[in-house]
Write a protein that holds these residues in place. Structure first.
Motif, PDB file in Angstrom:
ATOM      1  N   ARG A   1       0.850  -1.187   0.000  1.00  0.00           N
ATOM      2  CA  ARG A   1       0.000   0.000   0.000  1.00  0.00           C
ATOM      3  C   ARG A   1       0.892   1.244   0.000  1.00  0.00           C
ATOM      4  N   GLY A   2       0.609   2.167  -0.896  1.00  0.00           N
ATOM      5  CA  GLY A   2       1.368   3.415  -0.934  1.00  0.00           C
ATOM      6  C   GLY A   2       0.871   4.372   0.132  1.00  0.00           C
ATOM      7  N   VAL A   3       1.796   5.047   0.792  1.00  0.00           N
ATOM      8  CA  VAL A   3       1.457   6.002   1.852  1.00  0.00           C
ATOM      9  C   VAL A   3       1.587   7.416   1.309  1.00  0.00           C
ATOM     10  N   GLN A   4       0.483   8.155   1.331  1.00  0.00           N
ATOM     11  CA  GLN A   4       0.489   9.530   0.849  1.00  0.00           C
ATOM     12  C   GLN A   4       1.201  10.438   1.861  1.00  0.00           C
ATOM     13  N   LYS A   5       1.473  11.648   1.441  1.00  0.00           N
ATOM     14  CA  LYS A   5       2.175  12.591   2.309  1.00  0.00           C
ATOM     15  C   LYS A   5       1.373  12.938   3.549  1.00  0.00           C
ATOM     16  N   ASP A   6       0.031  12.822   3.451  1.00  0.00           N
ATOM     17  CA  ASP A   6      -0.809  13.107   4.613  1.00  0.00           C
ATOM     18  C   ASP A   6      -0.968  11.893   5.528  1.00  0.00           C
ATOM     19  N   GLY A   7      -0.274  10.795   5.182  1.00  0.00           N
ATOM     20  CA  GLY A   7      -0.315   9.600   6.010  1.00  0.00           C
ATOM     21  C   GLY A   7      -1.390   8.601   5.626  1.00  0.00           C
ATOM     22  N   LEU A   8      -2.318   9.007   4.767  1.00  0.00           N
ATOM     23  CA  LEU A   8      -3.376   8.097   4.338  1.00  0.00           C
ATOM     24  C   LEU A   8      -2.848   7.140   3.270  1.00  0.00           C
ATOM     25  N   LEU A   9      -3.501   5.982   3.158  1.00  0.00           N
ATOM     26  CA  LEU A   9      -3.089   5.006   2.156  1.00  0.00           C
ATOM     27  C   LEU A   9      -3.776   5.307   0.831  1.00  0.00           C
ATOM     28  N   MET A  10      -3.016   5.233  -0.245  1.00  0.00           N
ATOM     29  CA  MET A  10      -3.592   5.414  -1.578  1.00  0.00           C
ATOM     30  C   MET A  10      -4.202   4.101  -2.032  1.00  0.00           C
ATOM     31  N   ASN A  11      -5.347   4.178  -2.688  1.00  0.00           N
ATOM     32  CA  ASN A  11      -5.970   2.979  -3.246  1.00  0.00           C
ATOM     33  C   ASN A  11      -4.959   2.266  -4.135  1.00  0.00           C
ATOM     34  N   PRO A  12      -4.690   0.965  -3.900  1.00  0.00           N
ATOM     35  CA  PRO A  12      -3.665   0.267  -4.686  1.00  0.00           C
ATOM     36  C   PRO A  12      -3.967   0.227  -6.172  1.00  0.00           C
ATOM     37  N   GLY A  13      -5.263   0.164  -6.540  1.00  0.00           N
ATOM     38  CA  GLY A  13      -5.618   0.186  -7.953  1.00  0.00           C
ATOM     39  C   GLY A  13      -5.180   1.478  -8.613  1.00  0.00           C
ATOM     40  N   LYS A  14      -5.414   2.588  -7.927  1.00  0.00           N
ATOM     41  CA  LYS A  14      -5.002   3.907  -8.442  1.00  0.00           C
ATOM     42  C   LYS A  14      -3.485   4.001  -8.503  1.00  0.00           C
ATOM     43  N   LEU A  15      -2.820   3.544  -7.447  1.00  0.00           N
ATOM     44  CA  LEU A  15      -1.365   3.630  -7.387  1.00  0.00           C
ATOM     45  C   LEU A  15      -0.721   2.918  -8.573  1.00  0.00           C
ATOM     46  N   PHE A  16      -1.148   1.685  -8.828  1.00  0.00           N
ATOM     47  CA  PHE A  16      -0.511   0.903  -9.888  1.00  0.00           C
ATOM     48  C   PHE A  16      -0.949   1.354 -11.277  1.00  0.00           C
TER      49      PHE A  16
END
Length: 354
Positions: free
Chosen positions: A143-158
């Motif tokens: 899971r990618g961690v955004q700068k605000d600490g929230l996790l980015m949706n893995p589908g969006k990330l990839f």
């Protein structure tokens, strides 16, 4: 020797830069020149394109992408960005991209920064051995961690990384993060690590850093299972087989994901000789009352036995599904019924509860 293409990630310099721009056809010349004049930009017209000096930040790319060119044209307008005052060299050509690519890169700096800074959180989901009810291993999920600490949706990330031509870089960062996270937790069970074969050019070169990371943390090859994700999108099975051979020859196991999601040729998959075949959750969902899917599963189990592969059913959400899979002869199970992905390891036996 490290591969610059594998290791390098675009770095945005929002200081003053020079731009070299080529247009898809001569029909675009008049409109483009008018758009530059409207912005008060001076340019030098060359035989094949336009040279514009001393532009700052993201505004110019945004202007071209939203005001000057349409979605079709953006694919063919190409831009080379060079730090102002720097002499042009052949290595700068890696920054010669379409307007569409530049727009995506600049609009998704969050994705870029996740990759650059390796802000990846690894979650582990248990895989259960049906015969014993004990934990057989864990799949590592990134899971990618955004700068605000929230996790980015893995589908969006990839998907964004793929559109930005950074899928290999993201895949590599996630593989290595999974390995280090598992070692930090002193994992002693099997570790299933995802990889995207279409992001790998030459396995002996592109996978060197992964092998190095495994060696550094002391994970045994017989403990690691490399799992092909998006298998149904693979077009070059010879290339995939070379990747699997690379892993097998070094003592690792291999798995194919999403089996059952639309393959026309099971023999092609069997020729890859995976150690594990993961049955897609669309086949598993409510399988205890779906005769068609029961037949599909039975066929996969029979074929897996021919090559000595274990069948792993994923996406199990209820006891009825589990009970049917157990009676059908499935080897391994995975799903929310046993445990959701989490940062720690769920160290318990399920035998007493199932």
């Amino acid at each position: 020797m490290p591969c610059k293409r594998c290791e390098s990630i675009p770095i945005f310099d929002h200081n003053v830069q020079d731009y070299y721009i080529t247009l898809p056809t001569d029909h675009h010349v008049e409109g483009f020149e008018k758009s530059l004049a409207k912005k008060g930009l001076m340019f030098e017209k060359m035989e094949e394109g336009y040279f514009i000096e001393k532009l700052e930040g993201e505004e110019f790319i945004s202007y071209l992408a939203t005001t000057v060119f349409n979605s079709v044209e953006k694919k063919d307008v190409r831009i080379l960005k060079i730090p102002h005052g720097k002499s042009l060299s052949f290595c700068d050509l890696k920054n010669y991209r379409s307007l569409e690519e530049w727009e995506r890169l600049e609009a998704n700096e969050e994705v870029l920064s996740i990759i650059q800074e390796k802000r990846i959180r690894t979650l582990f989901q248990p895989i259960i051995e049906v015969e014993t009810g004990e934990i057989y291993g864990y799949e590592a999920l990134s899971r990618g961690v955004q700068k605000d600490g929230l996790l980015m949706n893995p589908g969006k990330l990839f998907s964004e990384a793929k559109a930005m031509d950074l899928l290999f870089n993201l895949d590599k960062v996630c593989r290595e993060a999974s390995i280090r996270a598992a070692a930090k937790l002193n994992l002693t069970k099997k570790l299933f690590i995802n990889f995207i074969p279409t992001a790998i050019y030459e396995p002996s070169l592109c996978l060197q850093s992964t092998a190095k990371t495994l060696s550094e943390v002391g994970l045994s090859p017989d403990q690691v299972v490399f799992e092909v994700v998006e298998t149904e999108r693979v077009e070059d099975f010879n290339h995939l087989n070379r990747i699997l051979d690379y892993y097998r020859n070094r003592g690792y196991s291999t798995a194919l994901d999403d089996i059952g999601s639309g393959y026309s040729n099971i023999e092609t998959l069997l020729n890859l000789k995976p150690n594990y075949m993961k049955i897609d959750m669309d086949v598993i969902r409510n399988i205890h009352e779906n005769l068609k899917n029961q037949t599909v599963l039975s066929d996969f189990i029979g074929n897996a036995r021919k090559i000595g592969a274990k069948i792993l059913a994923e996406g199990i959400e209820c006891q009825e599904e589990y009970e049917y899979l157990k009676s059908a002869g499935v080897d391994l199970c995975q799903g929310y019924y046993f445990g959701k992905p989490q940062e720690g390891l769920l160290e318990k036996t399920f035998l007493m509860n199932l």
